[in-house]
Design an enzyme around this catalytic site. Structure first.
Site, PDB file in Angstrom:
ATOM      1  N   ASP A   1       0.867  -1.176   0.000  1.00 48.99           N
ATOM      2  CA  ASP A   1       0.000   0.000   0.000  1.00 48.99           C
ATOM      3  C   ASP A   1       0.906   1.229   0.000  1.00 48.99           C
ATOM      4  O   ASP A   1       2.133   1.121   0.160  1.00 48.99           O
ATOM      5  CB  ASP A   1      -0.934  -0.008   1.234  1.00 48.99           C
TER       6      ASP A   1
ATOM      7  N   VAL B   1      -6.441  -1.331  -5.745  1.00 47.93           N
ATOM      8  CA  VAL B   1      -6.395   0.072  -5.300  1.00 47.93           C
ATOM      9  C   VAL B   1      -7.714   0.744  -5.692  1.00 47.93           C
ATOM     10  O   VAL B   1      -8.626   0.091  -6.203  1.00 47.93           O
ATOM     11  CB  VAL B   1      -5.154   0.832  -5.874  1.00 47.93           C
TER      12      VAL B   1
ATOM     13  N   GLU C   1     -11.028   2.620  -7.100  1.00 49.10           N
ATOM     14  CA  GLU C   1     -11.761   2.360  -8.355  1.00 49.10           C
ATOM     15  C   GLU C   1     -11.722   3.598  -9.264  1.00 49.10           C
ATOM     16  O   GLU C   1     -12.740   4.265  -9.479  1.00 49.10           O
ATOM     17  CB  GLU C   1     -13.207   1.948  -8.020  1.00 49.10           C
TER      18      GLU C   1
ATOM     19  N   LYS D   1      -5.643   3.291 -11.519  1.00 45.34           N
ATOM     20  CA  LYS D   1      -5.378   1.873 -11.793  1.00 45.34           C
ATOM     21  C   LYS D   1      -4.438   1.733 -12.994  1.00 45.34           C
ATOM     22  O   LYS D   1      -3.502   0.933 -12.966  1.00 45.34           O
ATOM     23  CB  LYS D   1      -6.685   1.120 -12.067  1.00 45.34           C
TER      24      LYS D   1
ATOM     25  N   SER E   1     -14.137  -3.405  -9.796  1.00 44.92           N
ATOM     26  CA  SER E   1     -15.551  -3.781  -9.733  1.00 44.92           C
ATOM     27  C   SER E   1     -16.241  -3.559 -11.069  1.00 44.92           C
ATOM     28  O   SER E   1     -17.222  -4.243 -11.382  1.00 44.92           O
ATOM     29  CB  SER E   1     -16.288  -2.904  -8.707  1.00 44.92           C
TER      30      SER E   1
ATOM     31  N   HIS F   1     -12.101 -10.609  -9.907  1.00 39.39           N
ATOM     32  CA  HIS F   1     -13.011  -9.788  -9.108  1.00 39.39           C
ATOM     33  C   HIS F   1     -13.590 -10.590  -7.938  1.00 39.39           C
ATOM     34  O   HIS F   1     -14.479 -11.422  -8.122  1.00 39.39           O
ATOM     35  CB  HIS F   1     -14.133  -9.256 -10.019  1.00 39.39           C
TER      36      HIS F   1
ATOM     37  N   ASN G   1     -16.986  -8.995  -1.287  1.00 35.28           N
ATOM     38  CA  ASN G   1     -16.736  -8.520   0.069  1.00 35.28           C
ATOM     39  C   ASN G   1     -17.747  -9.114   1.053  1.00 35.28           C
ATOM     40  O   ASN G   1     -18.950  -8.990   0.805  1.00 35.28           O
ATOM     41  CB  ASN G   1     -16.858  -6.979   0.002  1.00 35.28           C
TER      42      ASN G   1
ATOM     43  N   GLU H   1     -15.238 -13.449 -10.089  1.00 37.01           N
ATOM     44  CA  GLU H   1     -15.404 -13.309 -11.544  1.00 37.01           C
ATOM     45  C   GLU H   1     -14.004 -13.202 -12.160  1.00 37.01           C
ATOM     46  O   GLU H   1     -13.216 -12.346 -11.746  1.00 37.01           O
ATOM     47  CB  GLU H   1     -16.172 -12.027 -11.888  1.00 37.01           C
TER      48      GLU H   1
ATOM     49  N   ASN I   1     -22.004  -6.702 -11.153  1.00 38.17           N
ATOM     50  CA  ASN I   1     -22.271  -5.270 -10.960  1.00 38.17           C
ATOM     51  C   ASN I   1     -23.153  -4.656 -12.042  1.00 38.17           C
ATOM     52  O   ASN I   1     -23.701  -3.569 -11.848  1.00 38.17           O
ATOM     53  CB  ASN I   1     -20.965  -4.494 -10.763  1.00 38.17           C
TER      54      ASN I   1
HETATM   55  P1  NAD Z   1     -10.352   0.809  -0.027  1.00 33.49           P
HETATM   56  O1  NAD Z   1     -10.617   2.266  -0.122  1.00 33.49           O
HETATM   57  O2  NAD Z   1     -10.753   0.081   1.203  1.00 33.49           O
HETATM   58  O3  NAD Z   1      -8.785   0.531  -0.234  1.00 33.49           O
HETATM   59  C1  NAD Z   1      -8.026   1.036  -1.288  1.00 33.49           C
HETATM   60  C2  NAD Z   1      -6.574   0.999  -0.844  1.00 33.49           C
HETATM   61  O4  NAD Z   1      -5.735   1.276  -1.967  1.00 33.49           O
HETATM   62  C3  NAD Z   1      -6.240   2.056   0.225  1.00 33.49           C
HETATM   63  O5  NAD Z   1      -5.656   1.438   1.353  1.00 33.49           O
HETATM   64  C4  NAD Z   1      -5.242   2.986  -0.475  1.00 33.49           C
HETATM   65  O6  NAD Z   1      -4.271   3.516   0.401  1.00 33.49           O
HETATM   66  C5  NAD Z   1      -4.637   2.020  -1.482  1.00 33.49           C
HETATM   67  N1  NAD Z   1      -3.938   2.656  -2.594  1.00 33.49           N
HETATM   68  C6  NAD Z   1      -4.287   3.765  -3.281  1.00 33.49           C
HETATM   69  N2  NAD Z   1      -3.373   3.997  -4.247  1.00 33.49           N
HETATM   70  C7  NAD Z   1      -2.446   2.995  -4.168  1.00 33.49           C
HETATM   71  C8  NAD Z   1      -1.263   2.681  -4.885  1.00 33.49           C
HETATM   72  N3  NAD Z   1      -0.832   3.469  -5.868  1.00 33.49           N
HETATM   73  N4  NAD Z   1      -0.562   1.567  -4.520  1.00 33.49           N
HETATM   74  C9  NAD Z   1      -0.981   0.774  -3.509  1.00 33.49           C
HETATM   75  N5  NAD Z   1      -2.088   1.041  -2.786  1.00 33.49           N
HETATM   76  C10 NAD Z   1      -2.804   2.136  -3.124  1.00 33.49           C
HETATM   77  O7  NAD Z   1     -11.022   0.174  -1.319  1.00 33.49           O
HETATM   78  P2  NAD Z   1     -11.545  -1.326  -1.537  1.00 33.49           P
HETATM   79  O8  NAD Z   1     -12.966  -1.407  -1.152  1.00 33.49           O
HETATM   80  O9  NAD Z   1     -10.556  -2.289  -0.991  1.00 33.49           O
HETATM   81  O10 NAD Z   1     -11.536  -1.400  -3.132  1.00 33.49           O
HETATM   82  C11 NAD Z   1     -10.370  -1.694  -3.853  1.00 33.49           C
HETATM   83  C12 NAD Z   1     -10.755  -2.197  -5.240  1.00 33.49           C
HETATM   84  O11 NAD Z   1     -11.572  -3.369  -5.103  1.00 33.49           O
HETATM   85  C13 NAD Z   1     -11.570  -1.194  -6.062  1.00 33.49           C
HETATM   86  O12 NAD Z   1     -11.226  -1.335  -7.397  1.00 33.49           O
HETATM   87  C14 NAD Z   1     -13.005  -1.657  -5.825  1.00 33.49           C
HETATM   88  O13 NAD Z   1     -13.874  -1.267  -6.847  1.00 33.49           O
HETATM   89  C15 NAD Z   1     -12.803  -3.165  -5.788  1.00 33.49           C
HETATM   90  N6  NAD Z   1     -13.856  -3.915  -5.086  1.00 33.49           N
HETATM   91  C16 NAD Z   1     -14.413  -3.414  -3.944  1.00 33.49           C
HETATM   92  C17 NAD Z   1     -15.390  -4.150  -3.292  1.00 33.49           C
HETATM   93  C18 NAD Z   1     -16.010  -3.663  -2.021  1.00 33.49           C
HETATM   94  O14 NAD Z   1     -17.058  -4.194  -1.609  1.00 33.49           O
HETATM   95  N7  NAD Z   1     -15.438  -2.688  -1.334  1.00 33.49           N
HETATM   96  C19 NAD Z   1     -15.791  -5.395  -3.807  1.00 33.49           C
HETATM   97  C20 NAD Z   1     -15.184  -5.879  -4.957  1.00 33.49           C
HETATM   98  C21 NAD Z   1     -14.219  -5.118  -5.594  1.00 33.49           C
END
Ligand code: NAD
Length: 293
Positions: free
Chosen positions: A43, A100, A102, A107, A129, A150, A153, A162, A200
């Site tokens: 991170d 990281v 969305e 990304k 997502s 994918h 959560n 997926e 989604n």
């Molecule tokens: P989150 O906000 O909890 O975590 C994101 C993390 O990424 C943070 O800790 C941030 O510090 C870190 N980050 C940002 N830039 C970075 C970089 N350059 N290098 C390394 N780390 C970096 O978000 P999340 O809910 O874990 O979502 C992450 C991804 O998973 C997104 O693409 C989201 O769409 C996808 N997703 C989320 C869910 C959900 O229910 N939350 C479900 C499936 C997929």
């Protein structure tokens, strides 16, 4: 069918790198380590790494209390997650799962940067997502070694993963990623690429319908109660949005509108957009639709 893909896999995943230690990255690193595939979790914030490790510890402790996990296993799993702030720490892994924020731009640059760090044979995946895998692959030198992975959560509980095949993803990549998902005890399904993929594309119109009703003055607590108690879903849409992360849900609506401009028109005055603008991100920062103590 997924077993057929896995059987054809020529590359075995023995080590993983996870980019992002948030809700999803932390969960993916834990799941990988708990199934015997050590994970380097990267991170940009030390706080996020600490929280990721703490959450993994919590899941394991619960398992120990219930007699399902031994102390030895708990120590082994925790020591197979390596938290780091350095990209270089993932240079020798077999697979990277990017998790990281969305945001297509963020990304895109994170993926391109890490592609330059990992070995030529390593597989790169994104836990996005909603963002098209073919679009994300445009920044990459080895799009054949890239696909969507994918998770849902909370990662340690939800069976579905997926696996999204981009235009240039090779069969070899899909086979190896399906095999890895099975190794993690998950149920992978291989889907074609489009914004939102399968789940989604169904979920976001539902959340948009919900947000529209809230804008019309319907009480969100009442909607949650109906969906949970009378309709029988595990959680209603307001609580679900808080669990997912209001910021993440909001980012997804931007991507879905880009992909389906007429069908998924984004309403910037919707409850989700308003909460995101007010930095009420849900459970992750203690307040969203609900307040968490
Ligand atoms: P989150 O906000 O909890 O975590 C994101 C993390 O990424 C943070 O800790 C941030 O510090 C870190 N980050 C940002 N830039 C970075 C970089 N350059 N290098 C390394 N780390 C970096 O978000 P999340 O809910 O874990 O979502 C992450 C991804 O998973 C997104 O693409 C989201 O769409 C996808 N997703 C989320 C869910 C959900 O229910 N939350 C479900 C499936 C997929």
């Amino acid at each position: 069918k997924s077993k057929k893909y896995a059987k054809a896999a020529t590359k075995e995943i023995k080590t993983a790198g996870v980019l992002g230690a948030g809700i999803m990255g932390g969960g993916i690193a834990y799941q990988s380590a708990s199934k015997g595939v050590p994970a380097v979790m990267k991170d940009i914030k030390q706080d996020a790494l600490d929280l990721g490790m703490k959450e993994a510890g919590k899941i394991l402790k619960k398992g120990v209390e219930r007699g399902k996990v031994s102390n030895d296993k708990m120590i082994k799993v925790l020591s197979s997650i390596t938290p780091t702030l350095l990209n270089d720490a993932v240079k020798d892994v077999d697979i990277v799962v990017e998790a990281v924020v969305e945001n297509p731009k963020v990304k895109g640059s994170v993926l391109a940067e890490i592609e330059g760090v990992i070995g030529d044979d390593a597989i790169l995946t994104s836990n996005t997502s909603t963002i098209s895998i073919t679009e994300l692959a445009k920044n990459l030198k080895r799009p054949q070694k890239f696909c969507g992975m994918h998770f849902f959560n909370p990662v340690h509980k939800m069976p579905l993963v997926e696996i999204i095949r981009g235009e240039k993803t090779s069969d070899e990549t899909v086979n190896a990623v399906v095999a890895y998902a099975l190794k993690l005890g998950k149920t992978p399904i291989v889907v074609n690429d489009c914004p939102g993929f399968l789940v989604n594309r169904v979920l976001f119109p539902y959340l948009a319908g919900f947000a529209g009703m809230v804008d019309e003055g319907v009480d969100f607590v009442g909607i949650d109660k109906v969906m949970e108690k009378q309709f029988g879903w595990p959680m209603g849409p307001a609580y679900l949005s808080d669990v997912v992360g209001i910021d993440t849900a909001d980012h997804c609506t931007v991507v879905m509108e880009d992909g389906f401009p007429t069908r998924m028109k984004r309403d910037t005055s919707s409850a989700i957009a308003k909460l995101a603008a007010a930095e009420r991100y849900g459970q992750k920062n203690g307040k969203g639709f609900y307040v968490y103590g």
